[in-house]
Scaffold this motif. Structure first.
Motif, short mmCIF file in Angstrom:
data_model
loop_
_atom_site.label_atom_id
_atom_site.label_comp_id
_atom_site.label_asym_id
_atom_site.label_seq_id
_atom_site.Cartn_x
_atom_site.Cartn_y
_atom_site.Cartn_z
N ASP A 286 34.67 4.31 -0.59
CA ASP A 286 33.66 4.13 -1.64
C ASP A 286 34.18 4.54 -3.02
O ASP A 286 33.47 5.13 -3.83
CB ASP A 286 32.39 4.94 -1.32
N GLY A 287 35.47 4.25 -3.26
CA GLY A 287 36.03 4.50 -4.59
C GLY A 287 36.54 5.91 -4.82
O GLY A 287 37.06 6.21 -5.90
N VAL A 288 36.38 6.82 -3.86
CA VAL A 288 36.84 8.20 -4.06
C VAL A 288 37.70 8.65 -2.87
O VAL A 288 37.71 8.03 -1.81
CB VAL A 288 35.65 9.17 -4.23
N ILE A 289 38.41 9.76 -3.10
CA ILE A 289 39.32 10.27 -2.08
C ILE A 289 38.54 10.88 -0.92
O ILE A 289 37.71 11.77 -1.11
CB ILE A 289 40.27 11.33 -2.69
N SER A 290 38.81 10.39 0.29
CA SER A 290 38.17 10.97 1.47
C SER A 290 39.17 11.82 2.26
O SER A 290 38.78 12.67 3.04
CB SER A 290 37.59 9.87 2.37
N ASP A 291 40.47 11.57 2.06
CA ASP A 291 41.51 12.38 2.72
C ASP A 291 42.55 12.72 1.66
O ASP A 291 43.40 11.91 1.30
CB ASP A 291 42.15 11.60 3.88
N TYR A 292 42.46 13.96 1.15
CA TYR A 292 43.29 14.37 0.01
C TYR A 292 44.79 14.31 0.31
O TYR A 292 45.57 13.74 -0.44
CB TYR A 292 42.88 15.78 -0.42
N ASN A 293 45.20 14.90 1.44
CA ASN A 293 46.64 14.99 1.75
C ASN A 293 47.28 13.62 1.92
O ASN A 293 48.38 13.37 1.44
CB ASN A 293 46.85 15.83 3.02
N ILE A 294 46.57 12.74 2.61
CA ILE A 294 47.11 11.40 2.83
C ILE A 294 47.17 10.62 1.52
O ILE A 294 48.12 9.89 1.25
CB ILE A 294 46.26 10.62 3.88
N THR A 295 46.15 10.79 0.67
CA THR A 295 46.15 10.10 -0.64
C THR A 295 47.33 10.54 -1.47
O THR A 295 48.01 9.73 -2.11
CB THR A 295 44.84 10.40 -1.40
N GLU A 296 47.60 11.85 -1.48
CA GLU A 296 48.74 12.38 -2.24
C GLU A 296 50.05 11.74 -1.77
O GLU A 296 50.87 11.29 -2.58
CB GLU A 296 48.80 13.90 -2.05
N LYS A 297 50.22 11.66 -0.45
CA LYS A 297 51.45 11.07 0.10
C LYS A 297 51.54 9.58 -0.21
O LYS A 297 52.61 9.03 -0.46
CB LYS A 297 51.53 11.32 1.61
N MET A 298 50.37 8.91 -0.17
CA MET A 298 50.35 7.48 -0.48
C MET A 298 50.73 7.23 -1.93
O MET A 298 51.53 6.34 -2.23
CB MET A 298 48.95 6.91 -0.18
N ILE A 299 50.16 8.03 -2.86
CA ILE A 299 50.50 7.87 -4.28
C ILE A 299 51.99 8.11 -4.49
O ILE A 299 52.67 7.37 -5.21
CB ILE A 299 49.67 8.85 -5.15
N LYS A 300 52.50 9.15 -3.85
CA LYS A 300 53.94 9.49 -3.98
C LYS A 300 54.81 8.33 -3.52
O LYS A 300 55.79 7.97 -4.16
CB LYS A 300 54.23 10.75 -3.16
N HIS A 301 54.41 7.74 -2.39
CA HIS A 301 55.17 6.60 -1.85
C HIS A 301 55.17 5.42 -2.82
O HIS A 301 56.21 4.81 -3.08
CB HIS A 301 54.55 6.17 -0.51
#
Length: 339
Positions: free
Chosen positions: A69-84
């Motif tokens: 829904d437009g916001v982060i629901s899993d912080y750790n995975i989002t961080e790794k995805m952005i890094k990738h």
């Protein structure tokens, strides 16, 4: 690939991530999906490769969307995805990049901080936030600095953002958690209820893209759908028509049209007159759903224009903001923060 510093704009969407690198344009567009091994917490795939795994993984592997829904629901995975995605877009860099990330207009302070922190942990020097309707308007070629009323409807995967913009800021806005993902869910529910057939998320998305409709088509089209018969438990193939999609999506698309009408009702009369003359601009992937523009025009009586390259408007607008950091400071939904 090695660079000194590559400032970038990121459209961190529920359905897909687009990365705009200064002086290069959009260099990456991939689904916001991450595949993880549950036993080891190791990331196996990100983006399109992970999307191919949705609904097809063994028990120990899960393909998840870390934004909902437009916001982060899993912080750790989002961080790794952005890094990738940063690494894939620009490779290694000598100096950390400045990053502008767009967020829905209705996000809370806590949600904004989560986005900023995930970006900083992923390697940003500074992280700025810009609201999606502002970025969409810039990407669609609208001069938002003028004292004219412009109405933007940005329809993504998780949210639909509706805003009236004038003099570089948002005058009236609404952000509703009804967009592409909710349409997919509506199609899955319809197939289960009407045909006793279970279909997957990817099949529902294909149906929405190929035969989905928000307004009656002049000519009905059909598509062969494969799923599981809930009565026999066996695989089943059947033909589904665009007329059925109209029924399946009716509740969701009507609610979006009502939200647009509601924003118009709150718009100051001078700006409403501008919008009536110029029409509204639709951006985002879900704006390409057949008949969505016709439905909103019927509901409001105002012309609706679909922006060129609607899917990439927000990313382009976010990237173009890199060239005018001083203007961005005024437009940002929160004060710029750096760590």
């Amino acid at each position: 690939m090695f660079s000194l510093r590559s400032d970038m704009g990121i459209d961190l969407g529920t359905a897909s991530v687009l990365v705009y690198v200064k002086n290069k344009g959009i260099v990456l567009q991939e689904p916001s999906v991450v595949a993880i091994d549950k036993n080891t917490d190791q990331i196996l795939a990100v983006g399109e490769e992970a999307r191919q795994m949705i609904g097809r993984t063994p028990g120990n592997i899960i393909a998840i969307r870390p934004l909902k829904d437009g916001v982060i629901s899993d912080y750790n995975i989002t961080e790794k995805m952005i890094k990738h995605f940063i690494s894939k877009a620009v490779g290694r860099f000598l100096f950390k990049p400045r990053i502008i990330i767009c967020v829905p207009s209705g996000v809370t302070g806590v949600e904004k901080r989560a986005v900023i922190e995930a970006s900083m942990q992923a390697g940003a020097k500074k992280t700025y936030l810009i609201e999606e309707p502002i970025a969409a308007a810039i990407g669609a070629g609208i001069d938002i600095t003028q004292p004219d009323g412009n109405m933007v409807i940005d329809m993504g995967g998780g949210t639909t953002d509706i805003a009236v913009i004038s003099l570089g800021g948002i005058v009236v806005s609404a952000s509703i958690k009804l967009a592409g993902d909710k349409m997919d869910e509506a199609i899955v529910k319809y197939m289960r209820r009407k045909h006793n057939m279970l279909i997957g998320e990817r099949t529902a998305e294909d149906m929405k893209v190929k035969i989905g409709t928000a307004y009656p088509r002049e000519k009905e089209i059909t598509m062969d759908i494969r799923g599981r018969d809930l009565v026999t438990g066996l695989p089943k193939t059947m033909k589904v028509s665009s007329d059925e999609m109209l029924i399946a999506l009716e509740e969701t698309v009507t609610a979006i049209a009502e939200a647009v009408h509601s924003v118009l009702e709150q718009t100051p009369p001078e700006l409403a007159a501008d919008i009536s003359d110029k029409g509204m601009i639709m951006t985002g992937g879900t704006s390409l759903l057949y008949g969505m523009d016709k439905l909103i025009k019927k509901r409001t009586g105002i012309d609706v224009l679909i922006a060129e390259e609607a899917i990439s408007c927000v990313a382009k607008g976010t990237g173009q903001s890199l060239d005018s950091m001083d203007l961005l400071e005024k437009q940002m939904s929160t004060e710029s923060k750096s760590y």
